[in-house]
Structure formats: C-alpha cells, structure tokens
Design a protein around this motif. Structure first.
Motif, PDB file in Angstrom:
ATOM      1  N   LEU A   1       0.869  -1.197   0.191  1.00 29.74           N
ATOM      2  CA  LEU A   1       0.124  -0.250  -0.036  1.00 29.74           C
ATOM      3  C   LEU A   1       0.812   1.084   0.121  1.00 29.74           C
ATOM      4  N   ASN A   2       1.837   1.474   0.955  1.00 32.68           N
ATOM      5  CA  ASN A   2       2.612   2.596   0.969  1.00 32.68           C
ATOM      6  C   ASN A   2       4.091   2.055   0.394  1.00 32.68           C
ATOM      7  N   PRO A   3       4.538   2.828  -0.576  1.00 35.44           N
ATOM      8  CA  PRO A   3       5.846   2.594  -0.908  1.00 35.44           C
ATOM      9  C   PRO A   3       6.996   3.179   0.114  1.00 35.44           C
ATOM     10  N   TYR A   4       8.025   2.212  -0.049  1.00 39.38           N
ATOM     11  CA  TYR A   4       9.098   2.649   0.909  1.00 39.38           C
ATOM     12  C   TYR A   4      10.317   2.138   0.205  1.00 39.38           C
ATOM     13  N   ALA A   5      11.486   2.434   0.658  1.00 39.62           N
ATOM     14  CA  ALA A   5      12.773   2.263   0.221  1.00 39.62           C
ATOM     15  C   ALA A   5      13.267   0.939   0.352  1.00 39.62           C
ATOM     16  N   ASN A   6      13.557   0.026  -0.590  1.00 40.80           N
ATOM     17  CA  ASN A   6      14.253  -1.089  -0.386  1.00 40.80           C
ATOM     18  C   ASN A   6      15.201  -1.480  -1.431  1.00 40.80           C
ATOM     19  N   PRO A   7      16.503  -2.198  -1.143  1.00 38.79           N
ATOM     20  CA  PRO A   7      17.350  -2.156  -2.068  1.00 38.79           C
ATOM     21  C   PRO A   7      16.825  -3.243  -3.281  1.00 38.79           C
ATOM     22  N   ARG A   8      16.054  -3.799  -3.077  1.00 40.13           N
ATOM     23  CA  ARG A   8      15.650  -4.682  -4.152  1.00 40.13           C
ATOM     24  C   ARG A   8      14.122  -4.468  -4.360  1.00 40.13           C
ATOM     25  N   PRO A   9      13.850  -4.222  -5.645  1.00 41.26           N
ATOM     26  CA  PRO A   9      12.618  -4.120  -6.113  1.00 41.26           C
ATOM     27  C   PRO A   9      11.562  -5.191  -6.036  1.00 41.26           C
ATOM     28  N   PHE A  10      10.630  -4.992  -5.722  1.00 39.89           N
ATOM     29  CA  PHE A  10       9.503  -6.320  -5.613  1.00 39.89           C
ATOM     30  C   PHE A  10       7.998  -5.754  -6.038  1.00 39.89           C
ATOM     31  N   ASP A  11       7.203  -6.906  -6.284  1.00 40.41           N
ATOM     32  CA  ASP A  11       6.068  -6.642  -6.718  1.00 40.41           C
ATOM     33  C   ASP A  11       5.173  -7.630  -5.718  1.00 40.41           C
ATOM     34  N   ARG A  12       3.724  -7.652  -6.009  1.00 36.94           N
ATOM     35  CA  ARG A  12       2.951  -8.582  -5.181  1.00 36.94           C
ATOM     36  C   ARG A  12       3.348 -10.060  -5.091  1.00 36.94           C
ATOM     37  N   ALA A  13       3.741 -10.587  -6.300  1.00 33.61           N
ATOM     38  CA  ALA A  13       3.964 -12.118  -6.480  1.00 33.61           C
ATOM     39  C   ALA A  13       5.170 -12.232  -5.758  1.00 33.61           C
ATOM     40  N   THR A  14       6.373 -11.453  -5.635  1.00 32.09           N
ATOM     41  CA  THR A  14       7.545 -11.743  -5.034  1.00 32.09           C
ATOM     42  C   THR A  14       7.330 -11.549  -3.215  1.00 32.09           C
ATOM     43  N   ILE A  15       6.446 -10.713  -2.998  1.00 34.21           N
ATOM     44  CA  ILE A  15       5.978 -10.554  -1.480  1.00 34.21           C
ATOM     45  C   ILE A  15       5.199 -11.723  -1.015  1.00 34.21           C
ATOM     46  N   ARG A  16       4.379 -12.282  -2.084  1.00 36.36           N
ATOM     47  CA  ARG A  16       3.377 -13.309  -1.724  1.00 36.36           C
ATOM     48  C   ARG A  16       4.169 -14.649  -1.592  1.00 36.36           C
ATOM     49  N   HIS A  17       5.271 -14.623  -2.334  1.00 30.51           N
ATOM     50  CA  HIS A  17       6.248 -15.930  -2.456  1.00 30.51           C
ATOM     51  C   HIS A  17       7.124 -15.909  -0.902  1.00 30.51           C
ATOM     52  N   LEU A  18       7.744 -15.018  -0.694  1.00 27.43           N
ATOM     53  CA  LEU A  18       8.404 -14.598   0.468  1.00 27.43           C
ATOM     54  C   LEU A  18       7.550 -15.048   1.809  1.00 27.43           C
ATOM     55  N   LEU A  19       6.417 -14.546   1.730  1.00 24.50           N
ATOM     56  CA  LEU A  19       5.525 -14.753   3.105  1.00 24.50           C
ATOM     57  C   LEU A  19       5.201 -16.374   2.952  1.00 24.50           C
ATOM     58  N   GLN A  20       4.955 -16.743   1.823  1.00 21.67           N
ATOM     59  CA  GLN A  20       4.736 -18.287   1.625  1.00 21.67           C
ATOM     60  C   GLN A  20       5.992 -19.165   2.243  1.00 21.67           C
ATOM     61  N   ASP A  21       7.177 -18.802   1.964  1.00 23.89           N
ATOM     62  CA  ASP A  21       8.410 -19.624   2.525  1.00 23.89           C
ATOM     63  C   ASP A  21       8.310 -19.414   3.921  1.00 23.89           C
ATOM     64  N   ALA A  22       8.028 -18.190   4.278  1.00 22.73           N
ATOM     65  CA  ALA A  22       8.166 -17.947   5.934  1.00 22.73           C
ATOM     66  C   ALA A  22       7.091 -18.612   6.806  1.00 22.73           C
ATOM     67  N   PHE A  23       5.734 -18.924   6.172  1.00 21.65           N
ATOM     68  CA  PHE A  23       4.709 -19.427   6.469  1.00 21.65           C
ATOM     69  C   PHE A  23       5.169 -20.996   6.390  1.00 21.65           C
ATOM     70  N   GLU A  24       5.780 -21.440   5.588  1.00 24.79           N
ATOM     71  CA  GLU A  24       6.173 -22.847   5.863  1.00 24.79           C
ATOM     72  C   GLU A  24       7.512 -23.183   6.588  1.00 24.79           C
ATOM     73  N   GLY A  25       8.204 -22.096   6.820  1.00 23.21           N
ATOM     74  CA  GLY A  25       9.580 -22.452   7.219  1.00 23.21           C
ATOM     75  C   GLY A  25      10.559 -22.904   6.967  1.00 23.21           C
ATOM     76  N   LYS A  26      10.584 -22.574   5.527  1.00 18.57           N
ATOM     77  CA  LYS A  26      11.620 -23.174   4.536  1.00 18.57           C
ATOM     78  C   LYS A  26      12.947 -22.430   4.903  1.00 18.57           C
ATOM     79  N   ARG A  27      14.036 -23.067   4.722  1.00 23.59           N
ATOM     80  CA  ARG A  27      15.311 -22.589   4.852  1.00 23.59           C
ATOM     81  C   ARG A  27      15.592 -21.815   3.609  1.00 23.59           C
ATOM     82  N   PRO A  28      16.087 -20.539   3.776  1.00 28.72           N
ATOM     83  CA  PRO A  28      16.473 -19.814   2.259  1.00 28.72           C
ATOM     84  C   PRO A  28      17.646 -20.164   1.968  1.00 28.72           C
ATOM     85  N   GLN A  29      17.691 -20.014   0.510  1.00 23.64           N
ATOM     86  CA  GLN A  29      19.003 -20.331  -0.224  1.00 23.64           C
ATOM     87  C   GLN A  29      20.000 -19.381   0.270  1.00 23.64           C
ATOM     88  N   ASP A  30      21.229 -19.920   0.436  1.00 24.59           N
ATOM     89  CA  ASP A  30      22.417 -19.024   0.759  1.00 24.59           C
ATOM     90  C   ASP A  30      22.708 -18.098  -0.152  1.00 24.59           C
TER      91      ASP A  30
END
Ligand code: NAD
Length: 349
Positions: A320-349
C-alpha cells in the motif's frame, strides 16, 4: 558499507548507562533531568518490579502497557500522568512504546530501562494501533532522554522471548546495513552486534542465568537499537508491522521468523552490503535461519496462527505505501516470500 563511498553521519545523543545493578541509578537520573514525581510504566506482568521501583523513587505506577501501543491504553495512561512530571518505562518495547506515546502528547522526559532486546529505547519511532491498523511515525519528541541498561533485569527474560527478541534486534542491524542512510560507523556497530549475539545467545540459551553472556547479548541489543535509531526501515520492518498491526501477531516471533527470508531476498541485490551477516553467520539467509533454528526460535508463520488467506491480504497491505528497499519487489515476490516464511523453508544461501 565502505567509508570511501562517502557518507553522512548525524549522531543522535541519549544518555546511556550500562551495567549490572544500574536500576539503582534511576532516582538520580530523574533528579538530573529536574523532575520529582515520575510515572513508572510497566505491563501487568512486570507490575511488582514497577511498584518496587516507584516506591524507591517516590513515583506513581501505571501497569497497563500492552503490545502495539493501542491509543485507548495511552489515553488511560495520560490520565495517570496528570499527577506526574516525567515518565520511567520499565520493560520491553510495549512499555517503552507507551512512554513514547505519553511523551509525544505531553513533552514528558523519559528514563527508560529496557528489559528485552527489542530495541525501541534508542529510537525516535513510535508505532501505535487504532481501529486494527498500526501506524508508525518518527519525531524527535519520541526519543527517550536517558536509557539505563541493567543486565540483572534481563536474567528473568523467558528463554523463548530471549531468543526471538535477540533475532528482533538482529533484524534492526541487518536493515541498518542496506538502508539509504547507512554509514560505515553504523555498519560497524551492526556487525559487532551480530557477533555479540552469535557468541552470547547460545550461551544464554544453555544457561539463562549466565550474567556475562546476558551482558554480551544486551550490549548487542544496545548497538542494534542505536543503528535502528539512525536509519530508515525497509521491507523487513514493513512486513513485520503489517503482520503485527493487522493480524495481531506477536512482535518478536514475527521478526524472528521473517528475518532470514527478508535478508536472503535483499542479499540477492546487495550482497556486498550484507557481507557482514555472511561473515558472522556463515551465509545471509541460510546462516540466519540455521542460527535461529540452533537457538530454538520458531521458524513458521503458520505456527503463529496465520492462515493462507491472511498471506494474500498481508501481501496486499504490504504494497500500500511505497518505501525504500534495495531490491524492487511486486505482489508476487512478496507473496512468495511470505509463503516461504509461512512454511518455515530454509532460504537459499
Ligand atoms: P513486550 O514489551 O511486549 O514484552 C513481552 C512480555 O515480556 C511482557 O509481558 C513483558 O512484561 C515481559 N517481559 C519483558 N521483559 C521481561 C523480563 N526481563 N523478565 C520477564 N518478563 C519480561 O515485548 P517486546 O518484544 O520487547 O516489545 C514489542 C513491542 O515493541 C511491539 O509493540 C513493537 O512494535 C515495539 N517496538 C518498537 C520499536 C520502536 O523503535 N518503536 C522497536 C522495537 C519494538
């Protein structure tokens, strides 16, 4: 961040006292600020400590602080503040937030005694909740005048909160490394803090009464809070605020679960800025996740009661509110990140 890239550093001052048994200095610090009748704030859980402190310094007590600083509670505390001339906040971020909310409305001086590692004490940031939404603002009036770190008061911090609160602090340090207003001094503080947590936290987990290790971890918390007090927040804090403010998720656990994922996401864009994290933990996302797992932290948003439908709504709110982040993102990337955190997946190194 490297010094030869050029930087601006506008240091912010607060009087900081760090040590064992330093709570005994609260009365003198209140006097030093020219005040006589402090309102001592706490949660209901820490009311006995708050009453003992108030009795020793001639203060009054309001022990109704709760998570995410709801404005209704602040209104009740303002009524109690009428008879007082400064605020003493004894507790974690919830209690400190209440003190800041009073200071913003009244100009009250604040003496703060943090008893978790959440790191609100060195910042000019206040998050308040009204009608189910959390809004965050920054204002110089919010920043506490005096911060007293007493290692002994952290010995009673339960093991679960000890770990999640420490990861909450680490998250401040991580975001400080790539903030647009980062500088090499703050980056050095963040790196030093992460090393303190890496070395101290496992010892505290093994023996919560280890005073030296508790001091090391509290020192790391002070460094991270100082970093947070100087920089802008990015994707990680935005997601934590959305999940805390709109879904009432517990603050420290939410930060603890998200930080490996948000750090890994941003490391793909700015690996050099996040190199201190890799140096301390072995790698960025994976290293933070392994450290969290080793310390017994929760790893899945699903375990905090969030549902898959909530993830959709959280992704919408986060955009909803734009803010600075070093990597641009869209809804799909955020949804994907949240899904990984939801499932507790270990992120890639
Ligand atoms: P908290 O303050 O809600 O504390 C959690 C519980 O632990 C409370 O019941 C508290 O009384 C108890 N507790 C605290 N210290 C203890 C101790 N040493 N021994 C035994 N029990 C203890 O939790 P928190 O994670 O510190 O704070 C979360 C809140 O802080 C959130 O609302 C968050 O938004 C805010 N916060 C704000 C900033 C900022 O800069 N504005 C930064 C970090 C956190």
């Amino acid at each position: 961040m490297r010094w030869d890239e050029g930087f601006v550093f506008a240091p912010i001052t607060a009087r900081v006292i760090f040590g064992h048994g330093t709570v005994a200095q609260v009365g003198a610090e209140v006097e030093r600020l020219g005040h006589r009748v402090p309102l001592v704030l706490s949660t209901p859980h820490q009311e006995p400590q708050a009453r003992a402190l108030a009795d020793s310094i001639g203060g009054r007590v309001f022990a109704g602080a709760v998570m995410h600083t709801p404005v209704e509670v602040t209104q009740q505390a303002m009524a109690a503040y009428d008879a007082c001339d400064c605020v003493v906040a004894l507790g974690g971020g919830s209690t400190i937030g209440l003190g800041k909310a009073i200071a913003l409305r009244s100009g009250a001086d604040q003496v703060v005694i943090p008893t978790t590692y959440a790191g609100s004490e060195m910042t000019d940031i206040l998050g308040e909740t009204a009608a189910g939404a959390k809004t965050t603002r920054r204002d110089p009036a919010i920043r506490p005048e005096t911060v007293i770190y007493d290692v002994d008061l952290t010995l009673s911090l339960p093991p679960g909160l000890t770990v999640t609160s420490a990861l909450n602090a680490i998250a401040h340090g991580v975001e400080g490394l790539y903030a647009p207003d980062a500088n090499p001094i703050l980056s050095g503080m963040a790196a030093q803090a992460m090393a303190a947590f890496r070395d101290g936290l496992p010892q505290v987990v093994a023996d919560p009464g280890n005073r030296d290790a508790r001091a090391q971890v509290l020192f790391g918390a002070w460094l991270c809070s100082t970093v947070l007090g100087h920089v802008s927040m990015a994707l990680h804090h935005k997601l934590a605020h959305v999940l805390g403010g709109s879904f009432n998720l517990p603050h420290a656990e939410t930060h603890a679960i998200l930080i490996p994922h948000t750090a890994a996401f941003n490391a793909a864009a700015v690996p050099a800025l996040l190199a201190p994290v890799a140096q301390v933990f072995g790698s960025v996302g994976g290293g933070l996740w392994d450290f969290a797992q080793r310390c017994g932290a929760p790893l899945r948003l699903a375990d905090l009661g969030l549902t898959k439908a909530d993830l959709d709504r959280a992704a919408d709110i986060a955009l909803l509110n734009p803010y600075a982040n070093p990597r641009p993102f869209d809804r799909a990337t955020i949804r994907h990140l949240l899904q990984d955190a939801f499932e507790g997946k270990r992120p890639q190194d």
